[in-house]
Motif scaffolding. Structure first.
Motif, mmCIF file in Angstrom:
data_model
loop_
_atom_site.group_PDB
_atom_site.id
_atom_site.type_symbol
_atom_site.label_atom_id
_atom_site.label_comp_id
_atom_site.label_asym_id
_atom_site.label_seq_id
_atom_site.Cartn_x
_atom_site.Cartn_y
_atom_site.Cartn_z
ATOM 1 N N ALA A 16 -24.155 -50.295 16.464
ATOM 2 C CA ALA A 16 -25.038 -49.143 16.723
ATOM 3 C C ALA A 16 -25.241 -48.288 15.481
ATOM 4 O O ALA A 16 -26.366 -47.869 15.180
ATOM 5 N N VAL A 17 -24.163 -48.001 14.764
ATOM 6 C CA VAL A 17 -24.275 -47.157 13.564
ATOM 7 C C VAL A 17 -25.143 -47.858 12.524
ATOM 8 O O VAL A 17 -26.069 -47.252 11.973
ATOM 9 N N GLU A 18 -24.852 -49.144 12.248
ATOM 10 C CA GLU A 18 -25.651 -49.888 11.265
ATOM 11 C C GLU A 18 -27.126 -49.902 11.640
ATOM 12 O O GLU A 18 -27.985 -49.626 10.795
ATOM 13 N N ASN A 19 -27.403 -50.251 12.897
ATOM 14 C CA ASN A 19 -28.794 -50.366 13.331
ATOM 15 C C ASN A 19 -29.553 -49.056 13.137
ATOM 16 O O ASN A 19 -30.685 -49.055 12.638
ATOM 17 N N LEU A 20 -28.962 -47.953 13.530
ATOM 18 C CA LEU A 20 -29.657 -46.670 13.420
ATOM 19 C C LEU A 20 -29.782 -46.222 11.965
ATOM 20 O O LEU A 20 -30.865 -45.810 11.544
ATOM 21 N N TYR A 23 -32.366 -48.352 10.263
ATOM 22 C CA TYR A 23 -33.703 -48.030 10.780
ATOM 23 C C TYR A 23 -34.223 -46.753 10.111
ATOM 24 O O TYR A 23 -35.355 -46.710 9.629
ATOM 25 N N ILE A 24 -33.397 -45.732 10.082
ATOM 26 C CA ILE A 24 -33.818 -44.466 9.472
ATOM 27 C C ILE A 24 -34.086 -44.663 7.983
ATOM 28 O O ILE A 24 -35.123 -44.238 7.460
ATOM 29 N N ALA A 25 -33.168 -45.298 7.274
ATOM 30 C CA ALA A 25 -33.272 -45.444 5.819
ATOM 31 C C ALA A 25 -34.474 -46.282 5.397
ATOM 32 O O ALA A 25 -35.186 -45.917 4.450
ATOM 33 N N GLU A 26 -34.708 -47.386 6.080
ATOM 34 C CA GLU A 26 -35.769 -48.302 5.668
ATOM 35 C C GLU A 26 -37.160 -47.703 5.768
ATOM 36 O O GLU A 26 -38.051 -48.071 5.007
ATOM 37 N N ARG A 27 -37.369 -46.775 6.668
ATOM 38 C CA ARG A 27 -38.701 -46.220 6.894
ATOM 39 C C ARG A 27 -38.867 -44.814 6.317
ATOM 40 O O ARG A 27 -39.893 -44.191 6.501
ATOM 41 N N SER A 28 -37.856 -44.334 5.615
ATOM 42 C CA SER A 28 -37.872 -42.953 5.157
ATOM 43 C C SER A 28 -38.596 -42.774 3.828
ATOM 44 O O SER A 28 -38.371 -43.523 2.884
ATOM 45 N N GLY A 32 -31.576 -37.635 3.365
ATOM 46 C CA GLY A 32 -30.454 -36.827 2.899
ATOM 47 C C GLY A 32 -29.374 -36.801 3.953
ATOM 48 O O GLY A 32 -29.429 -37.527 4.947
ATOM 49 N N GLY A 33 -28.408 -35.952 3.739
ATOM 50 C CA GLY A 33 -27.340 -35.875 4.714
ATOM 51 C C GLY A 33 -26.300 -34.856 4.330
ATOM 52 O O GLY A 33 -26.431 -34.144 3.335
ATOM 53 N N TRP A 34 -25.260 -34.827 5.132
ATOM 54 C CA TRP A 34 -24.152 -33.921 4.889
ATOM 55 C C TRP A 34 -22.859 -34.639 5.282
ATOM 56 O O TRP A 34 -22.806 -35.314 6.296
ATOM 57 N N GLY A 35 -21.854 -34.514 4.406
ATOM 58 C CA GLY A 35 -20.566 -35.139 4.676
ATOM 59 C C GLY A 35 -20.549 -36.619 4.360
ATOM 60 O O GLY A 35 -19.633 -37.327 4.768
ATOM 61 N N ILE A 36 -21.586 -37.082 3.651
ATOM 62 C CA ILE A 36 -21.701 -38.493 3.276
ATOM 63 C C ILE A 36 -22.136 -38.575 1.820
ATOM 64 O O ILE A 36 -22.690 -37.631 1.269
ATOM 65 N N SER A 37 -21.916 -39.732 1.204
ATOM 66 C CA SER A 37 -22.204 -39.872 -0.227
ATOM 67 C C SER A 37 -23.667 -40.141 -0.540
ATOM 68 O O SER A 37 -24.106 -39.887 -1.649
ATOM 69 N N MET A 38 -24.435 -40.695 0.358
ATOM 70 C CA MET A 38 -25.842 -41.033 0.148
ATOM 71 C C MET A 38 -26.037 -42.096 -0.926
ATOM 72 O O MET A 38 -27.122 -42.257 -1.455
ATOM 73 N N GLU A 39 -24.986 -42.837 -1.244
ATOM 74 C CA GLU A 39 -25.087 -43.892 -2.245
ATOM 75 C C GLU A 39 -26.017 -45.012 -1.781
ATOM 76 O O GLU A 39 -26.834 -45.510 -2.541
ATOM 77 N N SER A 40 -25.871 -45.399 -0.519
ATOM 78 C CA SER A 40 -26.676 -46.476 0.054
ATOM 79 C C SER A 40 -26.510 -46.422 1.577
ATOM 80 O O SER A 40 -25.561 -45.810 2.077
ATOM 81 N N PRO A 41 -27.408 -47.096 2.313
ATOM 82 C CA PRO A 41 -27.205 -47.155 3.765
ATOM 83 C C PRO A 41 -25.857 -47.778 4.123
ATOM 84 O O PRO A 41 -25.189 -47.333 5.060
ATOM 85 N N GLU A 42 -25.434 -48.788 3.350
ATOM 86 C CA GLU A 42 -24.151 -49.432 3.602
ATOM 87 C C GLU A 42 -22.992 -48.439 3.451
ATOM 88 O O GLU A 42 -22.049 -48.453 4.248
ATOM 89 N N SER A 43 -23.074 -47.576 2.432
ATOM 90 C CA SER A 43 -21.995 -46.596 2.220
ATOM 91 C C SER A 43 -21.970 -45.554 3.335
ATOM 92 O O SER A 43 -20.897 -45.108 3.748
ATOM 93 N N ILE A 44 -23.129 -45.192 3.829
ATOM 94 C CA ILE A 44 -23.197 -44.220 4.924
ATOM 95 C C ILE A 44 -22.537 -44.805 6.175
ATOM 96 O O ILE A 44 -21.721 -44.150 6.827
ATOM 97 N N VAL A 45 -22.888 -46.049 6.483
ATOM 98 C CA VAL A 45 -22.283 -46.728 7.632
ATOM 99 C C VAL A 45 -20.771 -46.784 7.460
ATOM 100 O O VAL A 45 -20.008 -46.462 8.381
ATOM 101 N N ALA A 46 -20.319 -47.185 6.273
ATOM 102 C CA ALA A 46 -18.878 -47.302 6.007
ATOM 103 C C ALA A 46 -18.179 -45.952 6.179
ATOM 104 O O ALA A 46 -17.071 -45.888 6.730
ATOM 105 N N GLU A 47 -18.811 -44.876 5.747
ATOM 106 C CA GLU A 47 -18.198 -43.551 5.860
ATOM 107 C C GLU A 47 -18.148 -43.073 7.308
ATOM 108 O O GLU A 47 -17.150 -42.482 7.735
ATOM 109 N N PHE A 48 -19.205 -43.317 8.083
ATOM 110 C CA PHE A 48 -19.178 -42.982 9.509
ATOM 111 C C PHE A 48 -18.015 -43.726 10.180
ATOM 112 O O PHE A 48 -17.237 -43.148 10.930
#
Length: 157
Positions: A16-20, A23-28, A32-48
């Motif tokens: 669920a986390v990866e899919n969402l 989905y958000i990243a590919e069409r954006s 941005g974000g908060w509490g995450i590194s924003m390095e890549s979608p993969e890093s965001i998923v890993a941090e969640f």
């Protein structure tokens, strides 16, 4: 003013986390974000997921998804929409990680938000009921009015 659409899916599957996030990243156009590194979608998923593992809360609803859109013509330019998106994350600080992305693939721009359901500060699960969404909508309306005044916009945003 604006429409808040809460996506009431279970989001309890293992991907669920990866899919969402993807989905958000590919069409954006911008994200941005908060509490995450924003390095890549993969890093965001890993941090969640790291927060969930740390607090031993890997089951149940994995992520909260909502969309902010305009109910008429959006008079804001991309930097103003970015300011709106970043400001809306303040509502979830300092407890929850948030990733957002601005999509311009429809008649009106809209902002997707993914919020981790586990607090990284205390490990408590997000419990967001109707009263919380009412409070969030009031916060959103206050921000829209602030933006309208700040940028001296005459039209409703």
């Amino acid at each position: 003013m604006g429409i808040l659409k809460v996506i009431d899916k279970a989001y309890d599957n293992v991907d669920a986390v990866e899919n969402l996030i993807f989905y958000i990243a590919e069409r954006s156009e911008i994200s941005g974000g908060w509490g995450i590194s924003m390095e890549s979608p993969e890093s965001i998923v890993a941090e969640f997921k790291a927060v969930k593992r740390f607090w031993n809360k890997s089951g149940g609803r994995q992520v909260k998804h909502f969309i902010f859109s305009w109910d008429g013509k959006c008079w804001l330019e991309l930097p103003q929409i970015q300011y709106m998106a970043a400001s809306l994350t303040l509502f979830f600080q300092p407890r929850f990680q948030v990733f957002w992305g601005v999509h311009l693939d429809t008649d009106n721009p809209h902002i997707h938000f993914a919020v981790n359901t586990v607090s990284f500060t205390d490990g408590k699960m997000m419990s967001f009921g109707p009263g919380d969404w009412i409070e969030f909508c009031q916060f959103k309306d206050m921000l829209l009015e602030e933006i309208r005044r700040k940028y001296r916009l005459k039209n409703r945003i």
